[in-house]
Design a protein around this motif. Structure first.
Motif, mmCIF file in Angstrom:
data_model
loop_
_atom_site.group_PDB
_atom_site.id
_atom_site.type_symbol
_atom_site.label_atom_id
_atom_site.label_comp_id
_atom_site.label_asym_id
_atom_site.label_seq_id
_atom_site.Cartn_x
_atom_site.Cartn_y
_atom_site.Cartn_z
ATOM 1 N N UNK A 312 0.608 -1.057 -0.010
ATOM 2 C CA UNK A 312 -0.345 -0.505 0.126
ATOM 3 C C UNK A 312 1.337 1.025 0.457
ATOM 4 N N UNK A 313 0.655 1.853 1.189
ATOM 5 C CA UNK A 313 1.128 3.433 0.587
ATOM 6 C C UNK A 313 2.398 4.095 1.528
ATOM 7 N N UNK A 314 2.687 3.027 2.351
ATOM 8 C CA UNK A 314 4.011 2.494 3.609
ATOM 9 C C UNK A 314 4.458 1.148 4.136
ATOM 10 N N UNK A 315 5.318 0.793 4.113
ATOM 11 C CA UNK A 315 5.836 -0.554 4.689
ATOM 12 C C UNK A 315 6.866 -0.266 5.447
ATOM 13 N N UNK A 316 6.863 -0.597 7.325
ATOM 14 C CA UNK A 316 7.413 -0.428 7.980
ATOM 15 C C UNK A 316 8.193 -1.472 7.900
ATOM 16 N N UNK A 317 8.048 -2.638 7.025
ATOM 17 C CA UNK A 317 9.204 -4.487 7.814
ATOM 18 C C UNK A 317 10.004 -3.891 6.501
ATOM 19 N N UNK A 318 9.541 -3.449 4.803
ATOM 20 C CA UNK A 318 10.429 -2.872 3.820
ATOM 21 C C UNK A 318 11.632 -2.364 3.839
ATOM 22 N N UNK A 319 10.587 -0.907 4.723
ATOM 23 C CA UNK A 319 11.814 0.161 4.641
ATOM 24 C C UNK A 319 13.445 0.289 5.694
ATOM 25 N N UNK A 320 12.287 -0.658 6.974
ATOM 26 C CA UNK A 320 13.532 -0.622 7.733
ATOM 27 C C UNK A 320 14.613 -1.861 6.987
ATOM 28 N N UNK A 321 14.598 -3.120 6.386
ATOM 29 C CA UNK A 321 15.241 -3.184 5.332
ATOM 30 C C UNK A 321 15.995 -2.612 4.861
ATOM 31 N N UNK A 322 15.546 -1.104 4.036
ATOM 32 C CA UNK A 322 16.434 -0.862 3.614
ATOM 33 C C UNK A 322 17.653 -0.519 4.368
ATOM 34 N N UNK A 323 17.111 -0.041 5.646
ATOM 35 C CA UNK A 323 17.990 1.119 6.628
ATOM 36 C C UNK A 323 19.141 0.336 7.126
ATOM 37 N N UNK A 324 18.941 -1.991 7.008
ATOM 38 C CA UNK A 324 19.688 -2.285 7.425
ATOM 39 C C UNK A 324 21.293 -2.863 6.570
ATOM 40 N N UNK A 325 20.327 -3.109 5.212
ATOM 41 C CA UNK A 325 21.344 -2.994 4.320
ATOM 42 C C UNK A 325 22.217 -1.804 3.341
ATOM 43 N N UNK A 326 21.326 -1.013 3.311
ATOM 44 C CA UNK A 326 21.903 -0.129 2.501
ATOM 45 C C UNK A 326 23.487 0.521 2.627
ATOM 46 N N UNK A 327 23.641 1.173 3.665
ATOM 47 C CA UNK A 327 24.729 1.857 4.228
ATOM 48 C C UNK A 327 25.675 0.682 3.833
ATOM 49 N N UNK A 328 25.197 -1.291 4.372
ATOM 50 C CA UNK A 328 26.624 -1.569 4.095
ATOM 51 C C UNK A 328 26.759 -1.922 2.972
ATOM 52 N N UNK A 329 26.115 -2.281 1.944
ATOM 53 C CA UNK A 329 26.165 -2.005 1.095
ATOM 54 C C UNK A 329 27.413 -0.557 0.757
ATOM 55 N N UNK A 330 27.080 0.462 0.399
ATOM 56 C CA UNK A 330 27.656 1.696 0.585
ATOM 57 C C UNK A 330 29.572 1.401 1.099
ATOM 58 N N UNK A 331 29.245 1.180 2.430
ATOM 59 C CA UNK A 331 29.986 0.865 3.198
ATOM 60 C C UNK A 331 31.392 0.093 2.263
ATOM 61 N N UNK A 332 31.146 -0.780 2.060
ATOM 62 C CA UNK A 332 31.269 -2.395 1.333
ATOM 63 C C UNK A 332 32.075 -1.379 0.273
ATOM 64 N N UNK A 333 31.825 -1.179 -0.490
ATOM 65 C CA UNK A 333 31.267 -0.062 -2.100
ATOM 66 C C UNK A 333 32.876 0.833 -1.907
ATOM 67 N N UNK A 334 33.042 1.589 -0.622
ATOM 68 C CA UNK A 334 34.612 2.602 -0.631
ATOM 69 C C UNK A 334 35.020 1.839 0.231
ATOM 70 N N UNK A 335 35.332 0.742 0.470
ATOM 71 C CA UNK A 335 36.043 -0.396 1.153
ATOM 72 C C UNK A 335 36.391 -0.715 -0.288
ATOM 73 N N UNK A 336 35.893 -0.813 -0.648
ATOM 74 C CA UNK A 336 36.581 -1.982 -2.078
ATOM 75 C C UNK A 336 37.011 -1.109 -2.695
ATOM 76 N N UNK A 337 37.403 0.276 -3.337
ATOM 77 C CA UNK A 337 37.910 1.446 -3.696
ATOM 78 C C UNK A 337 38.635 1.539 -3.283
ATOM 79 N N UNK A 338 38.696 1.610 -1.591
ATOM 80 C CA UNK A 338 40.039 1.994 -1.408
ATOM 81 C C UNK A 338 40.904 0.952 -1.378
ATOM 82 N N UNK A 339 40.600 0.088 -1.262
ATOM 83 C CA UNK A 339 41.628 -1.099 -0.996
ATOM 84 C C UNK A 339 42.113 -1.586 -2.465
#
Length: 353
Positions: A312-339
Motif C-alpha cells: 500500500x502507501x507505506x511499509x514498516x517492514x520493507x522500509x526498515x530492511x533498507x536501513x539495515x542493508x543499504x548503508x552496509x553496501x555503501x561502506x563495502x563499496x567504499x572499502x573496495x575502492x579504497x582497497x
C-alpha cells in the motif's frame, strides 16, 4: 565491541571506510533531518502556510540544536522510528506560540527519506571520484606495462599469450562504464521526499506544489510531482550499482590473486600480508578482500530487491530492511575502492625471460 566488521575496533582496518561510514552516522542523519525541518519551515512561511514569524523562529531555534539521543532511542523502540520523539523535542525547543508550525504537513518518512537522499548525494560524489581515480591509475598501468606478455586463461586453463593491456582493459572498462552510469543513479537518488501522511500533502491544499518546489530548491534536491514513499526502485537501483562496482573490482582482485601465485609469478605486489606460521609468504590480502566485498554486496542485493515490496502507501517492514542493508553496501563499496587503490599502488606485471 560491535557485530559489524565495518566499525569493529580492528577488523575495520581491513574492511572499513570511515569517510563513507560518516554519511551514516547519527550526527550526519540528525544534521540532515534538521536541515529538512528548517527548510520546510522557511518554504511554508514563504507561501503563507505558516506565519512568517514561525518560520523565522523555527529556523533560529534549530540552528545548532543537539537532540537527546537517549530519548530518540527510546522513541524509536516505541514508535519504530525516531521522528515522533525528535519532533516533540523540536517543538519544545521552538516553544510557544510557534511550536504548532514545526513539521507542519510533513510525515516521518518525508524526514527520514530526504535525510538519506541528502547524504547519499554527497556519498556518490566521493565514490564517483574514487572510480575515476582508479580508471586513471589503470590507464597509467597500461601505458607502463601494457605490452608485457602474460598467459591468457579460459576455463581456468592456459590458453594463448595475451598482452597485459588485455587483462587491464577487463578491469578498467567496466569501471569507466559504472562512472558513466552514476549520473543516472544520482538523478534518481537526489530527489525530495515530501508527501505528508499518505503521500497527498493534504494539509497544504493548493499550496502543496509551491512549497514542494521551494523546499527542494533550498535542499538542492529535485522536486517530484508526488512523493515516492512506496516506490523504491531508486534505492534498489543504487544497490544494484553498488554491487556492480564491487563485482567488477572483485573480478580484478580474483585475477590479481591468481596471477600473483608463486607458480604464476606474472604480477608483483608492492606488499602483502604476512603469515604467523609461514613468514616467507606474502599473501595477496587486498586482492582477496576485493573478492570478499564483491560477494558480500551481491548477497545483500537480493535483500534490497526484497525491500521493493512495499504494501500500500507505506511499509514498516520493507522500509526498515533498507536501513539495515543499504548503508552496509555503501561502506563495502567504499572499502573496495579504497582497497583497490592501495592494491594498484606499486603493482607491476613481470617480464619473462
Amino acid at each position: 565491541m560491535t557485530v559489524s566488521v565495518f566499525d569493529h575496533p580492528f577488523l575495520s582496518g581491513l574492511l572499513g571506510d570511515e569517510e563513507v561510514a560518516d554519511f551514516f552516522s547519527a550526527k550526519a542523519d540528525i544534521d540532515a533531518m534538521l536541515a529538512f525541518e528548517m527548510a520546510l519551515a522557511e518554504a511554508e512561511a514563504a507561501e503563507g502556510v505558516i506565519p512568517k514569524e514561525a518560520g523565522e523562529a523555527i529556523a533560529a531555534a534549530l540552528k545548532g540544536f543537539t537532540p537527546d539521543i537517549a530519548d530518540l532511542r527510546d522513541g524509536t523502540r516505541r514508535d519504530g522510528l525516531p521522528v515522533p520523539a525528535l519532533v516533540k523535542q523540536l517543538c519544545k525547543r521552538v516553544g510557544e506560540p510557534h511550536s504548532e508550525s514545526v513539521h507542519f504537513g510533513a510525515t516521518s518518512q518525508d524526514l527520514i527519506d530526504t535525510s538519506m537522499a541528502l547524504r547519499l548525494v554527497g556519498l556518490l560524489g566521493i565514490l564517483g571520484r574514487r572510480i575515476d581515480a582508479l580508471v586513471a591509475e589503470l590507464d597509467a598501468l597500461t601505458a607502463r606495462d601494457g605490452d608485457i606478455e602474460v598467459m591468457g586463461h579460459t576455463r581456468m586453463q592456459a590458453a594463448i599469450p595475451v598482452p597485459a593491456a588485455r587483462k587491464i582493459a577487463s578491469w578498467r572498462d567496466p569501471l569507466a562504464r559504472h562512472s558513466q552510469r552514476l549520473e543516472a543513479v544520482e538523478k534518481e537518488i537526489g530527489i525530495l521526499h515530501f508527501g505528508g501522511a499518505a503521500g497527498t500533502l493534504d494539509k497544504l491544499g493548493d499550496k502543496a506544489g509551491r512549497v514542494t518546489e521551494r523546499l527542494a530548491e533550498r535542499l538542492g534536491l529535485t522536486a517530484m510531482p508526488r512523493a515516492r514513499h512506496c516506490e523504491r526502485d531508486a534505492q534498489a537501483g543504487l544497490a544494484s550499482w553498488l554491487s556492480l562496482v564491487t563485482g567488477s573490482l572483485g573480478k580484478m582482485g580474483q585475477d590479481i590473486a591468481l596471477m600473483a601465485q608463486s607458480e604464476m609469478g606474472e604480477i608483483r605486489l608492492a606488499s602483502g600480508g604476512g603469515s604467523s606460521a609461514m613468514p616467507h609468504k606474502q599473501n595477496p590480502i587486498g586482492a582477496e578482500m576485493l573478492v570478499t566485498l564483491a560477494r558480500f554486496n551481491a548477497t545483500l542485493l537480493s535483500g534490497m530487491h526484497q525491500s521493493l515490496v512495499h504494501e500500500n502507501e507505506r511499509s514498516g517492514a520493507a522500509w526498515t530492511l533498507e536501513w539495515m542493508l543499504l548503508p552496509q553496501m555503501a561502506v563495502a563499496t567504499g572499502a573496495a575502492l579504497r582497497t583497490a587503490a592501495a592494491l594498484l599502488d606499486g603493482l607491476a606485471f613481470v617480464k619473462r625471460g
